[in-house]
Design an enzyme around this catalytic site. Structure first.
Site, PDB file in Angstrom:
ATOM      1  CD  GLN A  95       3.681  11.415  17.459  1.00 18.09           C
ATOM      2  OE1 GLN A  95       4.599  11.553  16.654  1.00 18.09           O
ATOM      3  NE2 GLN A  95       2.611  12.183  17.429  1.00 18.09           N
ATOM      4  CD  GLU A 121      33.643 -21.752   4.518  1.00 18.80           C
ATOM      5  OE1 GLU A 121      33.212 -21.524   5.663  1.00 18.80           O
ATOM      6  OE2 GLU A 121      32.967 -21.662   3.482  1.00 18.80           O
ATOM      7  CD  GLU A 158      -0.685   1.041  -4.613  1.00 24.67           C
ATOM      8  OE1 GLU A 158      -0.825   2.137  -5.200  1.00 24.67           O
ATOM      9  OE2 GLU A 158      -0.939   0.874  -3.417  1.00 24.67           O
ATOM     10  CG  HIS A 159      -3.910  -0.420  -7.483  1.00 22.49           C
ATOM     11  ND1 HIS A 159      -3.575   0.784  -6.927  1.00 22.49           N
ATOM     12  CD2 HIS A 159      -4.354  -1.201  -6.465  1.00 22.49           C
ATOM     13  CE1 HIS A 159      -3.806   0.751  -5.626  1.00 22.49           C
ATOM     14  NE2 HIS A 159      -4.269  -0.432  -5.311  1.00 22.49           N
ATOM     15  CD  GLN A 218      -6.106   3.863  -6.750  1.00 23.88           C
ATOM     16  OE1 GLN A 218      -5.186   3.825  -5.929  1.00 23.88           O
ATOM     17  NE2 GLN A 218      -7.351   3.594  -6.398  1.00 23.88           N
ATOM     18  CG  ASN A 237       2.281  11.425   7.720  1.00 30.15           C
ATOM     19  OD1 ASN A 237       3.147  10.758   8.289  1.00 30.15           O
ATOM     20  ND2 ASN A 237       1.633  12.408   8.322  1.00 30.15           N
ATOM     21  CG  HIS A 249      -5.633   7.384  -2.929  1.00 29.78           C
ATOM     22  ND1 HIS A 249      -6.007   7.168  -1.636  1.00 29.78           N
ATOM     23  CD2 HIS A 249      -6.012   6.288  -3.620  1.00 29.78           C
ATOM     24  CE1 HIS A 249      -6.612   5.980  -1.548  1.00 29.78           C
ATOM     25  NE2 HIS A 249      -6.640   5.440  -2.746  1.00 29.78           N
ATOM     26  CB  SER A 273      -2.564   5.317  -4.773  1.00 29.37           C
ATOM     27  OG  SER A 273      -2.892   5.252  -3.441  1.00 29.37           O
TER      28      SER A 273
END
Ligand code: NAD
Length: 425
Positions: free
Chosen positions: A184, A408, A320-321, A252, A207, A255, A230
């Site tokens: 929302q 063209e 990612e890391h 990590q 999420n 998470h 992660s």
């Protein structure tokens, strides 16, 4: 955590990209329709349904900000201020200037930089508070020069937002803060409601409902990325400290049960000691269950034959890391091609980047570091091309342009430039 040593094994720990279930997609579409049709009324009803609080207004007041400063430990306020300063400093280096070049025939070409007018920063709420996500989303937008920054985050059951989130928002200079979360919030930012004016781009993690909603409204507004759980990869040689590796992997893993934590090493001894250490440290973690599930499902220690193979694995994972704990980490940098954030040396533990170093913690996940970037100042600007042809430049190039247009089949294009030739036609 399992010990693996072949590319086939590596496949077993790969996560599928989360597209959500049909049911989740349907829920999100219904919420977005509701927000589009009923505006604020839908926001109040959906907040009551999902966040279990009936609000009397959506916008956070000045008084609530003052109360947040009273509630939060002054030491934490100082830490937020210092982290904000570090993040500002880092992102200032990313700023671009407009540029112009003049060619010999008088043609001027250039690129004009303009900040976006309005940006929405989603800050996840739900199960935890994320003041760090406030700083990471808002400060690059501020540095880029965005005039209107809107922050949304789901309220707690008492109708408030966490004090840390409000202090971080105020410290990074946000004036518009709304208590709305989930799909929302994304709908309100994309379509606008009576209270919340629409924005041009929405950034920030969330999420699966938030991610699916961002995917749905993409095109009406811009979005930063669709971040998944992660991930961390630690690249280590025999000089690394297994206790450090284990604690960074767990940072990590805690998470999310779908987070992934992988050690890639050239040393069998380091792999074995890290696994032992990791299970020892795991036992005393408050978020043990989540970390354990992550390690069981998506954790591994990969033993490579040599550093070249180890680097191939790292680039294939495109994490990612990435932490590099080797004797001379800078020497490997040129061979690392795909990683969202690279932490060099044993003192550069990943949480340093989550909170304090100044780099952005909103990073590409699930292998998307192959083609995308950390959230950065460029996410909040647009580039316009500038063309100014001199009479001279037009006269010497019009025929070529017209010929191109006719190739063209676009005669009106050709006529437009030929018109500038006057009697020379
Ligand atoms: P959230 O704010 O993303 O989601 C909460 C909202 O989800 C609720 O307000 C509600 O509107 C909606 N929702 C919940 N259940 C629903 C349902 N059944 N149907 C429809 N809507 C529903 O907070 P969260 O749930 O705690 O998730 C936060 C996520 O953000 C986590 O996955 C976390 O790892 C991630 N995160 C990532 C970073 C990063 O930088 N990558 C930083 C912080 C958090």
């Amino acid at each position: 955590m399992r010990l693996i040593s072949g590319k086939e094994d590596l496949k077993k720990i790969r996560r599928s990209i989360e597209h959500g279930t049909d049911e989740q997609r349907e829920i999100v579409r219904t919420i977005l329709k509701q927000v589009r049709k009923f505006g604020d009324q839908a926001l109040y009803e959906l907040t009551e349904k999902f966040d279990h609080v009936l609000l009397s207004k959506l916008k956070v007041s000045e008084k609530e900000i003052e109360q947040a400063y009273e509630q939060l430990d002054h030491k934490l306020i100082e830490i937020i201020k210092e982290a904000a300063e570090n993040i500002r400093f880092y992102h200032e280096q990313q700023k671009r200037q407009s540029w112009f070049v003049t060619k010999e025939d008088g043609t001027i070409l250039g690129q004009k930089i303009t900040p976006l007018d309005a940006v929405g920063v989603y800050v996840p709420g739900g199960t935890a508070a994320y003041p760090s996500s406030v700083l990471m989303g808002v400060i690059p937008a501020k540095v880029a020069g965005v005039e209107r920054i809107v922050l949304t985050s789901p309220p707690q059951e008492d109708g408030s937002l966490p004090a840390g989130v409000l202090v971080a928002a105020n410290e990074s200079g946000v004036k518009e803060i709304y208590k709305v979360g989930g799909a929302q919030a994304i709908g309100a930012l994309a379509y606008g409601t009576e209270t919340i004016g629409r924005v041009d781009k929405i950034v920030g993690p969330g999420n699966i409902f938030v991610a699916l909603a961002k995917r749905e409204v993409f095109g009406i507004v811009g979005i930063d990325m669709l971040a998944g759980p992660s991930e961390i990869v630690v690249l280590a040689d025999e000089s690394a400290n297994p206790a450090y590796i284990a604690s960074d992997l767990l940072s990590q893993a805690e998470h999310d049960a779908r987070s992934s934590a992988v050690l890639v090493t050239t040393s069998n001894k380091i792999a074995e000691e890290t696994i032992k250490e990791l299970h020892k440290q795991l036992a005393s973690l408050p978020r043990k269950e989540i970390a354990e599930a992550s390690i069981r499902g998506y954790g591994a220690a990969y033993v490579a034959n040599d550093m070249d193979e180890a680097l191939d694995i790292v680039n294939e994972l495109a994490p990612e890391h990435l932490e590099v704990m080797t004797e001379a980490p800078f020497e490997l940098l040129s061979k690392i091609r795909h990683a969202g954030a690279i932490f060099l040396g044993e003192n550069s533990s990943e949480p340093v980047g989550d909170y304090f170093a100044g780099t952005n913690h909103v990073l590409p996940t699930n292998g998307t570091a192959r083609f995308s970037n950390p959230l950065n100042v460029d996410d909040f600007i647009k580039k316009s091309s500038i063309v100014s042809y001199s009479k001279n430049a037009m006269e010497s190039n019009a025929k070529k342009i017209a010929a191109f247009a006719r190739m063209e089949g676009l005669d009106a294009h050709a006529i437009a430039v030929e018109a500038r030739l006057g009697e020379k036609k």
